[in-house]
Design a protein around this motif. Structure first.
Motif, PDB file in Angstrom:
ATOM      1  N   GLU A 232      35.942  41.147  35.308  1.00  0.00           N
ATOM      2  CA  GLU A 232      35.291  40.230  34.375  1.00  0.00           C
ATOM      3  C   GLU A 232      36.062  40.075  33.074  1.00  0.00           C
ATOM      4  OE1 GLU A 232      31.424  41.934  34.019  1.00  0.00           O
ATOM      5  OE2 GLU A 232      30.851  41.375  36.054  1.00  0.00           O
ATOM      6  N   ALA A 233      36.877  41.071  32.713  1.00  0.00           N
ATOM      7  CA  ALA A 233      37.651  41.007  31.472  1.00  0.00           C
ATOM      8  C   ALA A 233      38.862  40.077  31.586  1.00  0.00           C
ATOM      9  CB  ALA A 233      38.119  42.403  31.070  1.00  0.00           C
ATOM     10  N   LEU A 234      39.243  39.756  32.801  1.00  0.00           N
ATOM     11  CA  LEU A 234      40.394  38.873  33.004  1.00  0.00           C
ATOM     12  C   LEU A 234      40.030  37.430  32.679  1.00  0.00           C
ATOM     13  CD1 LEU A 234      41.678  40.287  36.394  1.00  0.00           C
ATOM     14  CD2 LEU A 234      42.819  40.471  34.189  1.00  0.00           C
ATOM     15  N   PRO A 235      41.007  36.649  32.257  1.00  0.00           N
ATOM     16  CA  PRO A 235      40.728  35.223  32.045  1.00  0.00           C
ATOM     17  C   PRO A 235      40.424  34.549  33.385  1.00  0.00           C
ATOM     18  CG  PRO A 235      43.074  35.704  31.718  1.00  0.00           C
ATOM     19  CD  PRO A 235      42.380  37.016  31.934  1.00  0.00           C
ATOM     20  N   ALA A 236      39.579  33.544  33.329  1.00  0.00           N
ATOM     21  CA  ALA A 236      39.222  32.820  34.554  1.00  0.00           C
ATOM     22  C   ALA A 236      40.482  32.254  35.179  1.00  0.00           C
ATOM     23  CB  ALA A 236      38.232  31.714  34.237  1.00  0.00           C
ATOM     24  N   GLY A 237      40.590  32.400  36.473  1.00  0.00           N
ATOM     25  CA  GLY A 237      41.760  31.889  37.175  1.00  0.00           C
ATOM     26  C   GLY A 237      41.900  32.548  38.531  1.00  0.00           C
ATOM     27  N   GLN A 238      43.064  32.350  39.112  1.00  0.00           N
ATOM     28  CA  GLN A 238      43.308  32.808  40.469  1.00  0.00           C
ATOM     29  C   GLN A 238      43.267  34.333  40.574  1.00  0.00           C
ATOM     30  OE1 GLN A 238      46.996  31.456  42.102  1.00  0.00           O
ATOM     31  NE2 GLN A 238      46.265  31.631  44.193  1.00  0.00           N
ATOM     32  N   VAL A 239      43.805  35.035  39.592  1.00  0.00           N
ATOM     33  CA  VAL A 239      43.818  36.494  39.641  1.00  0.00           C
ATOM     34  C   VAL A 239      42.392  37.036  39.600  1.00  0.00           C
ATOM     35  CG1 VAL A 239      44.562  38.585  38.440  1.00  0.00           C
ATOM     36  CG2 VAL A 239      46.118  36.645  38.615  1.00  0.00           C
ATOM     37  N   GLN A 240      41.569  36.484  38.729  1.00  0.00           N
ATOM     38  CA  GLN A 240      40.179  36.932  38.652  1.00  0.00           C
ATOM     39  C   GLN A 240      39.455  36.638  39.968  1.00  0.00           C
ATOM     40  OE1 GLN A 240      37.361  34.879  36.093  1.00  0.00           O
ATOM     41  NE2 GLN A 240      36.597  36.867  35.373  1.00  0.00           N
ATOM     42  N   THR A 241      39.732  35.508  40.576  1.00  0.00           N
ATOM     43  CA  THR A 241      39.119  35.162  41.857  1.00  0.00           C
ATOM     44  C   THR A 241      39.531  36.158  42.940  1.00  0.00           C
ATOM     45  OG1 THR A 241      39.124  32.827  41.246  1.00  0.00           O
ATOM     46  CG2 THR A 241      38.866  33.338  43.591  1.00  0.00           C
ATOM     47  N   TRP A 242      40.834  36.472  42.993  1.00  0.00           N
ATOM     48  CA  TRP A 242      41.321  37.437  43.989  1.00  0.00           C
ATOM     49  C   TRP A 242      40.673  38.803  43.795  1.00  0.00           C
ATOM     50  CZ3 TRP A 242      47.112  35.924  43.215  1.00  0.00           C
ATOM     51  CH2 TRP A 242      47.404  34.812  44.000  1.00  0.00           C
ATOM     52  N   LEU A 243      40.647  39.267  42.551  1.00  0.00           N
ATOM     53  CA  LEU A 243      40.033  40.565  42.299  1.00  0.00           C
ATOM     54  C   LEU A 243      38.535  40.537  42.603  1.00  0.00           C
ATOM     55  CD1 LEU A 243      41.750  41.979  39.085  1.00  0.00           C
ATOM     56  CD2 LEU A 243      41.939  42.801  41.427  1.00  0.00           C
ATOM     57  N   GLY A 244      37.889  39.420  42.362  1.00  0.00           N
ATOM     58  CA  GLY A 244      36.473  39.295  42.701  1.00  0.00           C
ATOM     59  C   GLY A 244      36.242  39.417  44.198  1.00  0.00           C
ATOM     60  N   GLU A 245      37.122  38.801  44.990  1.00  0.00           N
ATOM     61  CA  GLU A 245      37.008  38.898  46.448  1.00  0.00           C
ATOM     62  C   GLU A 245      37.258  40.325  46.923  1.00  0.00           C
ATOM     63  OE1 GLU A 245      39.787  36.014  47.911  1.00  0.00           O
ATOM     64  OE2 GLU A 245      38.592  34.313  47.207  1.00  0.00           O
ATOM     65  N   ILE A 246      38.267  40.967  46.340  1.00  0.00           N
ATOM     66  CA  ILE A 246      38.551  42.358  46.698  1.00  0.00           C
ATOM     67  C   ILE A 246      37.376  43.238  46.289  1.00  0.00           C
ATOM     68  CG2 ILE A 246      40.049  44.334  46.168  1.00  0.00           C
ATOM     69  CD1 ILE A 246      42.379  42.262  45.983  1.00  0.00           C
ATOM     70  N   GLY A 247      36.798  42.965  45.124  1.00  0.00           N
ATOM     71  CA  GLY A 247      35.629  43.715  44.669  1.00  0.00           C
ATOM     72  C   GLY A 247      34.454  43.577  45.623  1.00  0.00           C
ATOM     73  N   SER A 248      34.280  42.404  46.193  1.00  0.00           N
ATOM     74  CA  SER A 248      33.200  42.212  47.172  1.00  0.00           C
ATOM     75  C   SER A 248      33.426  43.066  48.414  1.00  0.00           C
ATOM     76  CB  SER A 248      33.107  40.742  47.578  1.00  0.00           C
ATOM     77  OG  SER A 248      32.758  39.956  46.473  1.00  0.00           O
ATOM     78  N   ARG A 249      34.679  43.114  48.868  1.00  0.00           N
ATOM     79  CA  ARG A 249      34.997  43.968  50.022  1.00  0.00           C
ATOM     80  C   ARG A 249      34.768  45.441  49.692  1.00  0.00           C
ATOM     81  NH1 ARG A 249      40.792  42.358  51.935  1.00  0.00           N
ATOM     82  NH2 ARG A 249      40.896  41.326  49.948  1.00  0.00           N
TER      83      ARG A 249
END
Length: 129
Positions: A9-26
């Protein structure tokens, strides 16, 4: 996992935050599997001092491995966040994300590498009364 999500959540919105969000879900799904496995292990033999039963010991070893893997995932996410802060073009971040993605898929508490033989169970006989 809360630290992992705070880093994401501390990352700026973008592709990296999306990728980490998906990994976080897993990772969240894996955490639930680890919790279920811990419940099973505790029902076999509560770990107060020393585990004596083979299945409980194997589960405890798998849980220790999972704990280390979760810690490694949080560390990797922190490194990614640091890299994003230092290099806004994200040149090296992709490599870190690929490593973290592989870690997340290998985190599963699936079958261990080497199975030790199962101790034969003793059959209980009912006394005829």
């Amino acid at each position: 996992m809360a630290r992992f999500h705070r880093i994401t959540e501390a990352l700026p919105a973008g592709q990296v935050q999306t990728w980490l969000g998906e990994i976080g879900s897993r990772l969240d799904a894996e955490l639930e599997a680890v919790r279920r496995l811990a419940t099973v292990g505790d029902s076999i033999e509560p770990s107060r001092f020393r585990l004596r039963l083979g299945p409980a010991r194997r589960i405890a070893e798998r849980l220790a491995t999972a704990q280390q893997a979760f810690t490694d995932a949080v560390t990797q996410a922190a490194e990614i966040a640091e890299q994003v802060a230092l290099d806004p073009t994200h040149n090296d971040v992709r490599v870190h994300l690929e490593v973290l993605g592989r870690q997340a898929t290998q985190l599963a508490v699936a079958a261990p590498d080497a199975q030790e033989p199962e101790v034969p169970r003793r059959r209980w006989r009912r006394n005829a009364s």
